[in-house]
Design a protein around this motif. Structure first.
Motif, PDB file in Angstrom:
ATOM      1  N   GLY A  16       0.998  26.593  12.844  1.00 21.13           N
ATOM      2  CA  GLY A  16       0.413  27.773  12.238  1.00 21.13           C
ATOM      3  C   GLY A  16      -1.000  27.600  11.716  1.00 21.13           C
ATOM      4  N   ALA A  17      -1.598  26.432  11.915  1.00 15.94           N
ATOM      5  CA  ALA A  17      -2.922  26.154  11.361  1.00 15.94           C
ATOM      6  C   ALA A  17      -4.009  26.870  12.149  1.00 15.94           C
ATOM      7  CB  ALA A  17      -3.195  24.648  11.369  1.00 15.94           C
ATOM      8  N   ASP A  18      -5.119  27.158  11.479  1.00 17.78           N
ATOM      9  CA  ASP A  18      -6.284  27.695  12.165  1.00 17.78           C
ATOM     10  C   ASP A  18      -6.807  26.687  13.173  1.00 17.78           C
ATOM     11  OD1 ASP A  18      -6.253  30.056  10.766  1.00 17.78           O
ATOM     12  OD2 ASP A  18      -7.888  29.507   9.404  1.00 17.78           O
ATOM     13  N   PHE A  19      -7.477  27.197  14.209  1.00 16.22           N
ATOM     14  CA  PHE A  19      -8.203  26.326  15.125  1.00 16.22           C
ATOM     15  C   PHE A  19      -9.429  25.770  14.395  1.00 16.22           C
ATOM     16  CE2 PHE A  19      -6.127  29.514  17.843  1.00 16.22           C
ATOM     17  CZ  PHE A  19      -5.417  28.684  18.699  1.00 16.22           C
ATOM     18  N   VAL A  20      -9.717  24.498  14.610  1.00 17.36           N
ATOM     19  CA  VAL A  20     -10.861  23.848  13.979  1.00 17.36           C
ATOM     20  C   VAL A  20     -11.726  23.229  15.070  1.00 17.36           C
ATOM     21  CG1 VAL A  20     -11.636  22.085  12.354  1.00 17.36           C
ATOM     22  CG2 VAL A  20      -9.519  23.350  11.905  1.00 17.36           C
ATOM     23  N   LEU A  21     -13.007  23.620  15.130  1.00 13.56           N
ATOM     24  CA  LEU A  21     -13.913  23.037  16.107  1.00 13.56           C
ATOM     25  C   LEU A  21     -14.256  21.613  15.689  1.00 13.56           C
ATOM     26  CD1 LEU A  21     -16.394  25.922  17.017  1.00 13.56           C
ATOM     27  CD2 LEU A  21     -14.165  25.366  18.002  1.00 13.56           C
ATOM     28  N   GLN A  22     -14.043  20.667  16.602  1.00 12.23           N
ATOM     29  CA  GLN A  22     -14.294  19.259  16.316  1.00 12.23           C
ATOM     30  C   GLN A  22     -15.046  18.613  17.468  1.00 12.23           C
ATOM     31  OE1 GLN A  22     -10.865  16.990  15.068  1.00 12.23           O
ATOM     32  NE2 GLN A  22     -10.058  18.646  13.795  1.00 12.23           N
ATOM     33  N   ASP A  23     -15.845  17.601  17.140  1.00 11.42           N
ATOM     34  CA  ASP A  23     -16.530  16.805  18.149  1.00 11.42           C
ATOM     35  C   ASP A  23     -15.604  15.677  18.587  1.00 11.42           C
ATOM     36  OD1 ASP A  23     -18.896  18.313  18.004  1.00 11.42           O
ATOM     37  OD2 ASP A  23     -19.596  17.149  16.283  1.00 11.42           O
ATOM     38  N   LEU A  24     -15.272  15.674  19.878  1.00  9.20           N
ATOM     39  CA  LEU A  24     -14.342  14.695  20.438  1.00  9.20           C
ATOM     40  C   LEU A  24     -14.968  14.074  21.684  1.00  9.20           C
ATOM     41  CD1 LEU A  24     -11.100  16.884  20.166  1.00  9.20           C
ATOM     42  CD2 LEU A  24     -11.854  15.132  18.570  1.00  9.20           C
ATOM     43  N   LYS A  25     -14.188  13.294  22.397  1.00 11.97           N
ATOM     44  CA  LYS A  25     -14.639  12.684  23.652  1.00 11.97           C
ATOM     45  C   LYS A  25     -13.560  12.863  24.708  1.00 11.97           C
ATOM     46  CE  LYS A  25     -17.694   9.127  21.699  1.00 11.97           C
ATOM     47  NZ  LYS A  25     -18.909   9.488  22.459  1.00 11.97           N
ATOM     48  N   ILE A  26     -13.992  12.916  25.958  1.00  8.52           N
ATOM     49  CA  ILE A  26     -13.064  13.011  27.084  1.00  8.52           C
ATOM     50  C   ILE A  26     -13.495  12.010  28.147  1.00  8.52           C
ATOM     51  CG2 ILE A  26     -14.348  14.824  28.349  1.00  8.52           C
ATOM     52  CD1 ILE A  26     -11.628  16.144  28.958  1.00  8.52           C
ATOM     53  N   ARG A  27     -12.526  11.429  28.837  1.00  6.06           N
ATOM     54  CA  ARG A  27     -12.870  10.463  29.889  1.00  6.06           C
ATOM     55  C   ARG A  27     -13.248  11.184  31.184  1.00  6.06           C
ATOM     56  NH1 ARG A  27      -9.035  10.717  33.551  1.00  6.06           N
ATOM     57  NH2 ARG A  27      -6.836  10.979  32.978  1.00  6.06           N
ATOM     58  N   PRO A  28     -13.927  10.487  32.102  1.00  2.00           N
ATOM     59  CA  PRO A  28     -14.268  11.079  33.398  1.00  2.00           C
ATOM     60  C   PRO A  28     -13.018  11.283  34.260  1.00  2.00           C
ATOM     61  CG  PRO A  28     -15.649   9.165  32.918  1.00  2.00           C
ATOM     62  CD  PRO A  28     -14.525   9.149  31.933  1.00  2.00           C
ATOM     63  N   PRO A  29     -13.129  12.079  35.320  1.00  2.86           N
ATOM     64  CA  PRO A  29     -11.977  12.310  36.197  1.00  2.86           C
ATOM     65  C   PRO A  29     -11.629  11.079  37.025  1.00  2.86           C
ATOM     66  CG  PRO A  29     -13.938  13.360  37.101  1.00  2.86           C
ATOM     67  CD  PRO A  29     -14.308  12.855  35.736  1.00  2.86           C
ATOM     68  N   GLN A  30     -10.339  10.959  37.323  1.00  2.00           N
ATOM     69  CA  GLN A  30      -9.823   9.871  38.150  1.00  2.00           C
ATOM     70  C   GLN A  30      -8.936  10.454  39.235  1.00  2.00           C
ATOM     71  OE1 GLN A  30      -7.608   7.614  35.298  1.00  2.00           O
ATOM     72  NE2 GLN A  30      -9.407   6.953  34.129  1.00  2.00           N
ATOM     73  N   GLY A  31      -8.803   9.745  40.344  1.00  2.00           N
ATOM     74  CA  GLY A  31      -7.859  10.153  41.386  1.00  2.00           C
ATOM     75  C   GLY A  31      -8.089  11.572  41.859  1.00  2.00           C
ATOM     76  N   ASN A  32      -7.088  12.433  41.654  1.00  2.00           N
ATOM     77  CA  ASN A  32      -7.174  13.826  42.116  1.00  2.00           C
ATOM     78  C   ASN A  32      -7.543  14.788  40.983  1.00  2.00           C
ATOM     79  OD1 ASN A  32      -4.770  13.619  40.724  1.00  2.00           O
ATOM     80  ND2 ASN A  32      -3.555  14.776  42.207  1.00  2.00           N
ATOM     81  N   GLU A  33      -8.248  14.286  39.971  1.00  2.00           N
ATOM     82  CA  GLU A  33      -8.690  15.117  38.852  1.00  2.00           C
ATOM     83  C   GLU A  33     -10.105  15.634  39.084  1.00  2.00           C
ATOM     84  OE1 GLU A  33      -6.448  12.971  35.070  1.00  2.00           O
ATOM     85  OE2 GLU A  33      -8.418  12.252  35.717  1.00  2.00           O
ATOM     86  N   VAL A  34     -10.425  16.724  38.390  1.00  4.95           N
ATOM     87  CA  VAL A  34     -11.788  17.235  38.362  1.00  4.95           C
ATOM     88  C   VAL A  34     -12.178  17.483  36.913  1.00  4.95           C
ATOM     89  CG1 VAL A  34     -11.591  18.302  40.640  1.00  4.95           C
ATOM     90  CG2 VAL A  34     -11.113  19.663  38.605  1.00  4.95           C
ATOM     91  N   LEU A  35     -13.459  17.337  36.620  1.00  5.93           N
ATOM     92  CA  LEU A  35     -13.992  17.656  35.300  1.00  5.93           C
ATOM     93  C   LEU A  35     -14.724  18.982  35.405  1.00  5.93           C
ATOM     94  CD1 LEU A  35     -14.422  16.599  32.355  1.00  5.93           C
ATOM     95  CD2 LEU A  35     -16.663  15.790  33.134  1.00  5.93           C
ATOM     96  N   VAL A  36     -14.375  19.902  34.519  1.00  6.91           N
ATOM     97  CA  VAL A  36     -14.912  21.259  34.568  1.00  6.91           C
ATOM     98  C   VAL A  36     -15.677  21.564  33.283  1.00  6.91           C
ATOM     99  CG1 VAL A  36     -14.318  23.717  34.707  1.00  6.91           C
ATOM    100  CG2 VAL A  36     -13.044  22.040  36.068  1.00  6.91           C
ATOM    101  N   LYS A  37     -16.926  22.003  33.438  1.00  5.79           N
ATOM    102  CA  LYS A  37     -17.661  22.569  32.309  1.00  5.79           C
ATOM    103  C   LYS A  37     -17.096  23.963  32.087  1.00  5.79           C
ATOM    104  CE  LYS A  37     -22.208  24.284  30.886  1.00  5.79           C
ATOM    105  NZ  LYS A  37     -23.606  24.539  31.293  1.00  5.79           N
ATOM    106  N   VAL A  38     -16.469  24.161  30.944  1.00  5.81           N
ATOM    107  CA  VAL A  38     -15.780  25.417  30.675  1.00  5.81           C
ATOM    108  C   VAL A  38     -16.795  26.470  30.240  1.00  5.81           C
ATOM    109  CG1 VAL A  38     -13.994  26.571  29.341  1.00  5.81           C
ATOM    110  CG2 VAL A  38     -13.677  24.182  30.043  1.00  5.81           C
ATOM    111  N   ILE A  39     -16.813  27.581  30.957  1.00  4.42           N
ATOM    112  CA  ILE A  39     -17.692  28.702  30.618  1.00  4.42           C
ATOM    113  C   ILE A  39     -16.990  29.642  29.644  1.00  4.42           C
ATOM    114  CG2 ILE A  39     -18.991  30.659  31.541  1.00  4.42           C
ATOM    115  CD1 ILE A  39     -20.052  27.812  32.269  1.00  4.42           C
ATOM    116  N   ALA A  40     -15.740  29.936  29.907  1.00  3.67           N
ATOM    117  CA  ALA A  40     -14.970  30.820  29.025  1.00  3.67           C
ATOM    118  C   ALA A  40     -13.485  30.582  29.263  1.00  3.67           C
ATOM    119  CB  ALA A  40     -15.319  32.284  29.283  1.00  3.67           C
ATOM    120  N   THR A  41     -12.703  30.836  28.217  1.00  3.68           N
ATOM    121  CA  THR A  41     -11.257  30.632  28.291  1.00  3.68           C
ATOM    122  C   THR A  41     -10.545  31.820  27.660  1.00  3.68           C
ATOM    123  OG1 THR A  41     -11.522  28.237  28.092  1.00  3.68           O
ATOM    124  CG2 THR A  41      -9.347  29.116  27.653  1.00  3.68           C
TER     125      THR A  41
END
Length: 373
Positions: A16-41
């Motif tokens: 039930g908590a509010d969404f909180v914008l945080q600075d995080l990190k993500i790894r690069p894609p591997q195998g059959n993955e793709v990395l997507v710059k998200v425009i809108a969700t």
């Protein structure tokens, strides 16, 4: 660890908590993955019921599962996608089980794990804090309340670059659920009757699809007058405010006995019963509304039996996203599927306002703008 990518994500810390914008990190894609710059969700009802723990997704987590964006990197095994492709992200599925192999990936044997476990199929995470503490992610094989998302090739759907990318994310779940239930499950026929119980984004997407299929009696049932007015604008021939009228009797009066096809999108057992009661002989009802796990419903078995009525549960519109989402984009571009009338845009920092407006019914389908195309 030096190749981790800086991201900003909306984090759900607890029930039930509010969404909180945080600075995080993500790894690069591997195998059959793709990395997507998200425009809108898009923000879906499922994001909110997971936040509220109707489904036991582990928290804290990065949610979001109606992402649209641009591929910025691909894994070494990706074959049919490339950097620069415009894409819509849909649900996760294994691609090899009996259901996936027979063209029904929405009913994948691993569906719950691949969409709700908070990890990838190997139990690993891709997102971490700056101290390398892992985060629950891979929500619907994307976790797209974020500036970047990792998805798999099979749930990353290439779309026409001429289509408005910031609008398309909801096609990955909510919009395809409503439209697909009508087109793929109910198979609404020309000159037939159709009713949606619930005139939210899913219900009105179904209404638009019923109109495309040629239904000539199209009924919307809701308790919010503004939604019913929009339903009329989108093609409803009749609307029923169930606060003021007995919806079952009204539907039987309109259809002279009962409706041919119905959709239940509210997730409320008492509304499900109304949907069954409103069906005519050989009528068929699709259930897409998701109540808490373990919810039971009651109905008259003999009414179902003697009327030859059918009830079908529907996940993700029973769609094959690789084909269905581009079809919906094409219908939109031709002016036949104006789902843009269901949406309202919010900046990323206003994600909690989007959630409040969605829950109150002010906004049918929020779309969170995260970056410029």
């Amino acid at each position: 660890m030096t190749d981790l990518i800086d991201i900003q994500a909306a984090v759900t810390e607890g029930q039930g908590a509010d969404f909180v914008l945080q600075d995080l990190k993500i790894r690069p894609p591997q195998g059959n993955e793709v990395l997507v710059k998200v425009i809108a969700t898009g923000m879906c009802h499922t994001d909110l019921i997971v936040r509220d723990q109707y489904y036991p997704v582990p928290l804290p987590a990065v949610l979001g599962h109606e992402g649209a964006g641009i591929i910025t990197a691909i894994g070494e095994n990706v074959k049919d996608l490339t950097v620069g492709d415009h894409v819509v992200l849909s649900y996760g599925y294994c691609g090899i089980c009996k259901q996936c192999s027979s063209g029904a990936p929405a009913y994948c044997s691993e569906f719950f794990g691949r969409n709700f476990s908070g990890t990838d199929p190997q139990g690993e995470n891709a997102i971490c804090r700056h101290n390398h503490e892992n985060f629950h992610d891979h929500f619907f094989a994307q976790s797209s309340f974020s500036t970047y998302a990792l998805s798999l090739e099979n749930n990353t759907i290439k779309v026409d670059k001429n289509a408005p990318l910031e609008l398309l994310g909801p096609l990955g779940c909510g919009i395809q659920t409503g439209a697909g239930a009508v087109m793929n499950n109910l198979k609404v026929t020309p000159a037939s009757s159709f009713v949606t119980f619930g005139a939210g984004a899913v219900g009105l997407s179904a209404l638009l699809a019923a109109k495309i299929c040629g239904a000539t009696t199209i009924i919307a049932v809701d308790i919010v007058e503004s939604r019913l007015e929009l339903a009329k604008e989108l093609g409803a021939t009749h609307v029923i405010n169930s606060k003021n009228l007995d919806s079952v009797q009204a539907i039987k009066d309109i259809t002279e006995g009962g409706v041919s096809f119905a959709l239940e999108s509210t997730g409320r057992p008492e509304i499900l019963k109304q949907g069954i009661d409103a069906l005519g002989i050989l009528g068929k009802l699709a259930i897409v509304g998701a109540p808490p796990l373990g919810t039971l419903a009651q109905f008259d078995v003999n009414d179902l039996l003697l009327g030859g009525k059918s009830i079908v549960g529907v996940v993700e519109g029973s769609s094959v996203p690789k084909t269905f989402i581009p079809q919906l984009v094409d219908l939109y571009q031709k002016g036949l599927f104006p789902f843009d009338k269901l949406v309202k845009f919010y900046d990323f920092e206003n994600i909690n306002q989007a959630a409040l407006d969605s829950q109150s019914g002010i906004t049918l389908k929020p779309i969170i703008k995260i970056a410029q195309p």
